[in-house]
Design an enzyme around this catalytic site. Structure first.
Site, mmCIF file in Angstrom:
data_model
loop_
_atom_site.group_PDB
_atom_site.id
_atom_site.type_symbol
_atom_site.label_atom_id
_atom_site.label_comp_id
_atom_site.label_asym_id
_atom_site.label_seq_id
_atom_site.Cartn_x
_atom_site.Cartn_y
_atom_site.Cartn_z
ATOM 1 N N GLU A 68 -6.461 -10.744 -1.532
ATOM 2 C CA GLU A 68 -6.771 -10.699 -0.725
ATOM 3 C C GLU A 68 -8.534 -10.237 -0.102
ATOM 4 O O GLU A 68 -9.131 -9.483 0.331
ATOM 5 C CB GLU A 68 -6.734 -9.698 0.698
ATOM 6 N N ASN A 87 2.068 -5.448 -3.023
ATOM 7 C CA ASN A 87 1.242 -5.552 -3.065
ATOM 8 C C ASN A 87 -0.001 -3.894 -2.581
ATOM 9 O O ASN A 87 0.492 -3.353 -2.043
ATOM 10 C CB ASN A 87 1.014 -6.310 -1.636
ATOM 11 N N GLU A 128 0.817 -0.862 0.120
ATOM 12 C CA GLU A 128 0.323 0.273 0.016
ATOM 13 C C GLU A 128 0.333 1.821 -0.334
ATOM 14 O O GLU A 128 0.574 1.895 0.753
ATOM 15 C CB GLU A 128 -0.690 -0.311 1.181
ATOM 16 N N HIS A 147 -9.927 -6.276 -2.496
ATOM 17 C CA HIS A 147 -11.044 -6.022 -1.556
ATOM 18 C C HIS A 147 -12.718 -5.371 -1.670
ATOM 19 O O HIS A 147 -12.773 -3.518 -2.448
ATOM 20 C CB HIS A 147 -10.714 -4.784 -0.266
ATOM 21 N N ASP A 170 -12.252 -10.153 -1.113
ATOM 22 C CA ASP A 170 -13.919 -10.380 -0.406
ATOM 23 C C ASP A 170 -14.310 -9.782 -1.679
ATOM 24 O O ASP A 170 -14.047 -8.548 -1.786
ATOM 25 C CB ASP A 170 -13.495 -10.644 1.184
#
Ligand code: 9MR
Length: 550
Positions: A272, A203, A154, A244, A274
């Site tokens: 990651e 990432n 990030e 996300h 979701d």
């Protein structure tokens, strides 16, 4: 009956609950990792709360690679300078390896969950030494046990205004402040030196935003062109798209970014994944189907580019252990039974064929404004208006949130916003990075993909400084603000620009809270309805407000 009991026991063993015959049989015979054996690895996270047998059985049944949700972050591995604490991470990694899983390391450098001693109030040389020693020691420790690392997490701002220049697109993180833009290269070089075999990833989240993807693309391209042969290959091996997402995510935008990253010659992983689609820990049937359709569309995109995708890792085994449990974002429910999302991921085409057209996936939230003309400092004047929750998060960090209440009269809308959990920071030169509240208005509820003359955005920070888009929206605007500890209250008088309001009118409306970090960079965005991240230029995702008289 006996068969049912046996199935129940089998189901309890496999997925931890007494589920229907159909589900039990499916989970025995159909596992995600088997379904994707020819495509990419399937991953999920391990943390203290999901190390128990039931979660672990789901982990090993459906996945072949694990990531530690928190245990390998800098704060946990070297909270105190020079004192490395590997016990918890070792236990997590060793258990996974003993069960036949591979392991992915997360993360060596990040602006969150990192101790201040590493990079705050220290010289550049000291910060470089701290970063290098941390990266090398940790990578060496897990050498041979992890197959890849999120070396840097990030590091790029959201929606960078000048994405062609990756260095100005870097987040104002403590590492950047202490070292400068070359910290990116420094940490990757340290990791490669410590373990030349392990794959090194950059990432980040929201990489379906094309501006952010452009900045990341330029960063990786530049660094790899300048470091084409570090132990026989370019320095950065892969780009992790965190994933996300929510039911409003456009799989086409995900695909566009995937294609661009692949064109750099690097591996891409979904790290990651979701999909938020629920409220208060509950989902309607329609939400479960909408969520399944999003998972299905995404897995179809991943399958299409499988040759270049290393793994698809989900961020949470089940809703109740998810970091976003309120929005039910995973494939297993609280009882650990597979949700429609699971079957959607297992066989996307079948799920789409059976369910598309059956639900309206873009649900629009509705609330009401109550008739009244308040004094902006009299917060009690809004007491009759319902509270509108501002708690859907657009970014991967869950910071400040709150509620809005709305009054109206013929000439203006009056919005009161209460914000919790704010840093009260306005150090950044960009107004949207201050702790601040934003209101989006679409007077004719036209839901257009661009701003019309009835559309505007109003921003007020905790210190009552206002900014407008377009600038002409400032005319007649008034605001008031008050701070108490980590909470603040803002009230806004927003004159109508193209209508004289009357009872029954319906307008497009949204309320957003920007949360700054202690270092003065926006780290969190919470909103009432529009999860597109584009409300500042596109009104199609705004919620709806009806003007009522008691
Ligand atoms: O899921 C993690 C949660 O338990 C932690 O409290 C949180 C704070 O660091 O981090 C979560 O994981 C984050 C991941 O490390 C990086 N991308 C965003 C994830 C969600 O915040």
């Amino acid at each position: 009956m006996l068969k049912k009991i046996v199935l129940c026991l089998l189901a309890a063993l496999l997925i931890g609950g007494c589920v229907s015959e159909k589900e039990a049989v499916m989970s025995k015979t159909q596992s995600l990792k088997d379904a994707y054996a020819d495509y990419f690895l399937i991953g999920n996270i391990v943390s203290g709360v999901n190390m128990d047998d039931v979660h672990y059985t789901i982990l090993t049944s459906h996945h072949n690679i694990a990531t530690a949700e928190n245990a390998m972050k800098p704060q946990y591995l070297q909270g105190t300078k020079g004192v490395f604490t590997f016990d918890e991470a070792d236990a997590i990694v060793n258990k996974a390896l003993s069960q036949g899983l591979k392991f992915h390391g997360h993360t060596l450098a990040w602006h969150q969950q990192s101790p201040a001693w590493m990079n705050e109030g220290v010289s550049r040389d000291e910060a470089v030494a701290n970063l290098t020693i941390h990266a090398k020691t940790v990578v060496e420790h897990f050498k041979g046990k992890v197959v890849s690392w999120d070396v840097l997490n990030e590091a790029v701002v959201d929606n960078p205004p000048n994405a062609e220049d990756w260095k100005v697109s870097l987040r104002q993180s403590p590492w950047l402040t202490a070292i400068g833009a070359d910290y990116v290269e420094i940490v990757f070089k340290a990791a490669r030196e410590a373990d030349p075999a392990v794959k090194l990833y950059y990432n980040d989240y929201n990489l379906d935003n094309s501006n952010k993807a452009t900045a990341v693309y330029n960063m990786v391209k530049d660094i790899n062109e300048r470091n084409p042969d570090v132990n026989g290959r370019p320095l950065i091996d892969g780009i992790g798209m965190q994933g996300h997402y929510n039911a409003h995510t456009n799989p086409g935008s995900v695909e566009d970014s995937l294609q661009r990253f692949i064109s750099l010659g690097v591996e891409v992983s979904i790290t990651e994944l979701d999909v938020q689609c629920g409220e208060g820990g509950k989902q309607t049937d329609a939400q479960m189907t909408a969520q399944g359709l999003t998972y299905a569309a995404l897995f179809n995109v991943f399958k299409k580019y499988a040759e270049h995708i290393g793994r698809v890792t989900m961020w949470g085994i089940d809703d109740s252990s998810s970091w976003r449990k309120e929005a039910c974002p995973t494939m297993f429910n609280d009882a650990l039974n597979p949700k429609p999302a699971f079957f959607a991921a297992l066989d996307p085409d079948k799920f789409i064929a059976e369910n598309s057209g059956s639900v309206e996936t873009k649900e629009v939230k509705q609330s009401v404004a109550v008739y009244g003309t308040p004094d902006l400092a009299d917060t009690a004047a809004w007491s009759q208006a319902p509270a509108i929750p501002i708690d859907r998060y657009l970014m991967a960090w869950q910071g400040a949130s709150g509620t809005a209440k709305v009054l109206w009269d013929e000439n203006s809308l009056y919005v009161l916003v209460n914000v919790n959990n704010a840093e009260m920071n306005k150090a950044n030169q960009n107004a949207h990075e201050h702790d601040s509240v934003e209101i989006f208005i679409d007077e004719n509820n036209g839901k257009t993909p661009y701003y019309e003359k009835d559309d505007a955005q109003y921003r007020v920070n905790f210190d009552n400084e206002a900014t407008f888009n377009p600038a002409s929206a400032a005319e007649g605007f008034e605001s008031w603000a008050s701070v108490s500890g980590r909470t603040y209250t803002v009230s806004l008088k927003i004159p109508f620009r193209t209508i004289t309001a009357k009872e029954g009118d319906v307008i497009g409306f949204d309320a957003q809270i920007n949360g700054a970090s202690a270092q003065g960079a926006r780290q969190s965005v919470a909103i009432w309805n529009d999860l597109s991240g584009a409300s500042y230029q596109d009104t199609s995702g705004l919620g709806v407000l009806k003007l009522m008289k008691p």
